[in-house]
Design an enzyme around this catalytic site. Sequence first.
Site, PDB file in Angstrom:
ATOM      1  N   ASN A  65      58.604  37.061  45.969  1.00  0.00           N
ATOM      2  CA  ASN A  65      58.454  36.103  44.872  1.00  0.00           C
ATOM      3  C   ASN A  65      57.099  36.354  44.221  1.00  0.00           C
ATOM      4  O   ASN A  65      56.302  37.170  44.696  1.00  0.00           O
ATOM      5  CB  ASN A  65      58.557  34.666  45.412  1.00  0.00           C
ATOM      6  CG  ASN A  65      58.774  33.659  44.296  1.00  0.00           C
ATOM      7  OD1 ASN A  65      59.652  33.838  43.459  1.00  0.00           O
ATOM      8  ND2 ASN A  65      57.979  32.606  44.263  1.00  0.00           N
ATOM      9  N   LYS A  66      56.839  35.647  43.143  1.00  0.00           N
ATOM     10  CA  LYS A  66      55.615  35.837  42.374  1.00  0.00           C
ATOM     11  C   LYS A  66      54.378  35.890  43.264  1.00  0.00           C
ATOM     12  O   LYS A  66      54.265  35.125  44.227  1.00  0.00           O
ATOM     13  CB  LYS A  66      55.506  34.698  41.356  1.00  0.00           C
ATOM     14  CG  LYS A  66      54.290  34.672  40.479  1.00  0.00           C
ATOM     15  CD  LYS A  66      54.005  35.955  39.716  1.00  0.00           C
ATOM     16  CE  LYS A  66      55.197  36.560  39.060  1.00  0.00           C
ATOM     17  NZ  LYS A  66      55.124  36.681  37.633  1.00  0.00           N
ATOM     18  N   GLN A 125      52.436  31.324  34.757  1.00  0.00           N
ATOM     19  CA  GLN A 125      53.817  30.875  34.528  1.00  0.00           C
ATOM     20  C   GLN A 125      54.024  29.432  34.978  1.00  0.00           C
ATOM     21  O   GLN A 125      54.862  28.726  34.445  1.00  0.00           O
ATOM     22  CB  GLN A 125      54.814  31.754  35.284  1.00  0.00           C
ATOM     23  CG  GLN A 125      54.679  33.231  35.043  1.00  0.00           C
ATOM     24  CD  GLN A 125      55.192  33.652  33.705  1.00  0.00           C
ATOM     25  OE1 GLN A 125      54.847  33.048  32.689  1.00  0.00           O
ATOM     26  NE2 GLN A 125      56.012  34.662  33.674  1.00  0.00           N
ATOM     27  N   ASP A 185      62.649  36.557  43.738  1.00  0.00           N
ATOM     28  CA  ASP A 185      63.105  37.638  42.861  1.00  0.00           C
ATOM     29  C   ASP A 185      63.986  38.617  43.607  1.00  0.00           C
ATOM     30  O   ASP A 185      64.824  39.284  43.023  1.00  0.00           O
ATOM     31  CB  ASP A 185      61.891  38.347  42.263  1.00  0.00           C
ATOM     32  CG  ASP A 185      61.098  37.367  41.407  1.00  0.00           C
ATOM     33  OD1 ASP A 185      61.387  37.257  40.222  1.00  0.00           O
ATOM     34  OD2 ASP A 185      60.233  36.664  41.969  1.00  0.00           O
ATOM     35  N   ARG A 224      62.177  36.383  31.424  1.00  0.00           N
ATOM     36  CA  ARG A 224      61.734  36.778  32.768  1.00  0.00           C
ATOM     37  C   ARG A 224      62.408  35.828  33.751  1.00  0.00           C
ATOM     38  O   ARG A 224      63.136  34.929  33.358  1.00  0.00           O
ATOM     39  CB  ARG A 224      60.210  36.800  32.913  1.00  0.00           C
ATOM     40  CG  ARG A 224      59.409  35.962  31.991  1.00  0.00           C
ATOM     41  CD  ARG A 224      59.570  34.502  32.230  1.00  0.00           C
ATOM     42  NE  ARG A 224      59.336  34.179  33.627  1.00  0.00           N
ATOM     43  CZ  ARG A 224      59.699  33.062  34.211  1.00  0.00           C
ATOM     44  NH1 ARG A 224      60.351  32.130  33.522  1.00  0.00           N
ATOM     45  NH2 ARG A 224      59.467  32.825  35.471  1.00  0.00           N
ATOM     46  N   GLY A 225      62.135  36.047  35.040  1.00  0.00           N
ATOM     47  CA  GLY A 225      62.850  35.266  36.054  1.00  0.00           C
ATOM     48  C   GLY A 225      64.088  36.056  36.445  1.00  0.00           C
ATOM     49  O   GLY A 225      64.841  36.524  35.567  1.00  0.00           O
ATOM     50  N   ALA A 226      64.299  36.207  37.764  1.00  0.00           N
ATOM     51  CA  ALA A 226      65.326  37.139  38.238  1.00  0.00           C
ATOM     52  C   ALA A 226      66.727  36.885  37.646  1.00  0.00           C
ATOM     53  O   ALA A 226      67.347  37.817  37.106  1.00  0.00           O
ATOM     54  CB  ALA A 226      65.351  37.121  39.763  1.00  0.00           C
TER      55      ALA A 226
END
Length: 363
Positions: A256-257, A205, A246, A52-54
Amino acid sequence: MRVDNVKYQTIWLKDRGTVQVIDQRKLPFDFRIVNLKSTEDIYKAIKEMVVRGAPLIGVTASYGIYLALVNASAWDWKGQLKEAMERLKSARPTAINLEFALNQHKERLANIYSLEEARNQARKTADELLEQEKESCRKIGENGLSLIEKIAKEKDSEPVNILTHCNAGWLATIDYGTATAPIYLAHDKGIKLHVWVDETRPRNQGARLTAWELEKHGIPYTVIADNTGGLLMQQGMVDMVITGSDRTAANGDVANKIGTYLKALAANDNDVPFYVAVPLSSIDMNIERGVNGIPIEQRHGDEVKYIDGYDKGNITTILLTPENARVANYGFDVTPAKYVTWLITEKGLCKPNKKEIKKLFRS
Ligand code: MRU
């Protein structure tokens, strides 16, 4: 980065038909490497957040196209390539890096007519993207360092307190991270730091991944519940916020998250600078305004209803709510550009507005 003295990055090609990644669903309790051998393996790894993570999603998808061609048959590889593109594109909607990676392949494969040549080209494209993302993060570190150095000078021997939300660390990228790149560099240069770590829900996360990363690197940190940031800022206990993104829109609005927006509001109310570390691969110039423009992923409600934890050597899942509770699980939010002090990019610091962002793509 190093894990117990062994150098790792988050993804690599093990052999012609095998991509290896770190299984991020198991951290910090278990460090496991998994093999991905097909587009479907890659799709599931992205969808189920093994990776995960862009930036990492983008690179993984890029290898997904390579694997599609490794496994394709000579008579229908163009059809299979198209299917792979559509499948991968549907894995996660918010991080623009996924689309960015697929479009790169689309352009470069457009005029290729032999499968062997297409495979070689796809491998080259994925390898190049991996190196490019690594280098972008390294430069984001260099470009963000001065922001930390400036505060370190003002604080003399006191540590610089940085709040980061979620995991925009090396696990979200290939190496170094985005938000963490300036933090690692400052620490390695001997600047005293302390990091407030949040995103303790819905995915934990921060608590699981960022805490693990910082601990492995020897950086002092404190995990806080997501609701704590505002209080800390009011009490002067946060010198700056650095988050990742992201997807950032042309006007500088930042997705973002989930929970990032609330941190930005609190930072603004308390005159705490709010920095967003973002590579150009996460900027979407096709979306004019991020608020109500960037697609927001809604994930399965079970991520809210249940929580994973470690119990007597096993990772277990327990129910948190009434069994039949209705839940909503929005993965991301959008912070309006007016709350962002600087974007930290591989091309330098940038004011979050269309005119300045456009210049990044020209230089
Ligand atoms: O849902 P995730 O874990 O893929 O979300 C990505 C993130 O961790 C963050 O939002 C991050 O800050 C941006 S990606 C470097």
